[in-house]
Scaffold this motif. Structure first.
Motif, short mmCIF file in Angstrom:
data_model
loop_
_atom_site.label_atom_id
_atom_site.label_comp_id
_atom_site.label_asym_id
_atom_site.label_seq_id
_atom_site.Cartn_x
_atom_site.Cartn_y
_atom_site.Cartn_z
N CYS A 123 -13.60 -29.88 -34.03
CA CYS A 123 -14.60 -29.91 -35.09
C CYS A 123 -15.22 -31.30 -35.19
O CYS A 123 -14.56 -32.30 -34.89
CB CYS A 123 -13.97 -29.56 -36.44
SG CYS A 123 -13.30 -27.89 -36.55
N CYS B 192 -13.22 -24.21 -35.66
CA CYS B 192 -13.00 -25.00 -34.45
C CYS B 192 -11.66 -25.72 -34.61
O CYS B 192 -11.03 -25.65 -35.66
CB CYS B 192 -14.15 -25.99 -34.28
SG CYS B 192 -14.62 -26.82 -35.81
N GLY C 246 -10.30 -27.42 -37.99
CA GLY C 246 -10.93 -26.81 -39.16
C GLY C 246 -9.99 -25.80 -39.82
O GLY C 246 -9.12 -25.23 -39.19
#
Length: 343
Positions: free
Chosen positions: A22, A186, A189
């Motif tokens: 992320c 991602c 996250g």
């Protein structure tokens, strides 16, 4: 050419050496210190404040009552929010990254939802308890017993835990949103994308008990007004001892209902922004900016820290219990039988 090559170096990732990480969007150093202070204070207050509530009620025998057992169980739910939810959400909110693994992300989300609904159910049962106590104070002790309180506590814990576990550990919450969920989550996250059906169920699960509480407390204060007028009209007349006792009991129950009514109002104010935002987000394509979402989350989290403050402001017995606990007198053998209602 140089501007294009410098672009990737300007982007910060949660995990710089991992593909699919992320993007990290941290706050400035000054803002991070402020946010960590505010969020950390809320977490500590939720943990130690609710620990004081539980210790007070469970230690002092004078506080062993059906209503107080419900309050202690509510404090336990708020305590667990302070232990299992707030510290990790604090890091996620400030650092904009989740560093605790995917499995713990699911557990964290499950705890978040379960303890929220547990608090809501406790407050709903407390509303019913207060309604019976105010409308029929003399019969109340035979209607709302310790065993009835125990059943209410069991329901307040079992249903939310089963519901949140079933929704989040089966993956039912993001049915039809798998692609969006994969894009949002991602590496680094921990964002939960919930489909419209479950968001609607969540909103109704929040709205209906809240509606019940509003109705009950409205009825309580209407009855309280009528009782106050009746007592006022009979003050000039000679009262029998039974009528005098009934008036004192009714006054005590009204005072308790007022304090717990403030607790319910604080809960609704804290959780309403998050509930409305979740509903709008699900039906409007998840348009809420990240900072708005975090504000809504922390308004809700801070409710777990507010209840002990409310008790300290309105319950003299809680203030006295705190003094006894903090001073170490609670370690004495006779402390459990102490009179915490005396000033």
């Amino acid at each position: 050419m140089s501007s294009n090559s410098s672009l990737p170096s300007a982007v910060q990732l949660c995990y710089g050496n991992i593909n699919g990480s992320c993007v990290k969007t941290p706050y400035s150093p000054g803002s991070r210190v402020i946010l960590y202070t505010v969020f950390g204070f809320g977490s500590l207050l939720a943990v130690f404040g609710n620990l004081l509530v539980m210790t007070s009620i469970l230690h002092f025998k004078q506080l062993h009552s059906p209503t107080n057992f419900l309050i202690a169980s509510l404090a336990c739910a708020d305590f667990l929010v302070g232990v299992t939810v707030m510290p990790f959400s604090m890091v996620r909110s400030v650092e904009s990254c989740w560093y605790f693994g995917k499995s713990f992300c699911t557990f964290h989300t499950c705890c978040d939802v379960a303890f929220c609904y547990s608090s809501l159910f406790h407050l709903c049962f407390i509303s019913i308890d207060r309604y019976i106590a105010v409308t029929d104070p003399l019969v109340y002790p035979t209607k709302f017993t310790v065993s009835v309180s125990g059943i209410c506590i069991g329901v307040s814990w079992l249903l939310p835990l089963v519901y949140s576990g079933a929704v989040f550990y089966t993956g039912a919450y993001d049915d039809g949103l798998e692609e969006l969920s994969a894009a949002v989550n991602c590496i680094g996250g921990c964002q939960t994308v919930v489909n419209q059906n479950w968001v609607l169920i969540d909103f109704l699960s929040f709205f209906l008990p809240t509606l019940i509480m509003i109705f009950l407390y409205s009825s309580i204060f209407l009855v309280a007004r009528q009782q106050a007028k009746k007592i006022e009209n009979t003050t000039s007349k000679t009262e029998s001892s039974s009528e005098s006792y009934k008036a004192r009991v009714a006054k005590r129950e009204r005072k308790a209902a007022k304090t717990l009514g403030i607790t319910v109002v604080a809960f609704m104010i804290s959780w309403l922004p998050y509930s409305i935002d979740s509903l709008i987000d699900a039906f409007m394509g998840f348009i809420t900016p990240a900072y708005i979402y975090e504000i809504c989350c922390w308004c809700a989290y801070y409710n777990s820290a507010m209840n002990p403050v409310i008790y300290a402001l309105f319950y003299p017995w809680f203030r006295k219990a705190i003094k006894v606990i903090v001073s170490g007198q609670v370690l004495k053998d006779s402390s459990a039988n102490m009179n915490v209602f005396s000033e």
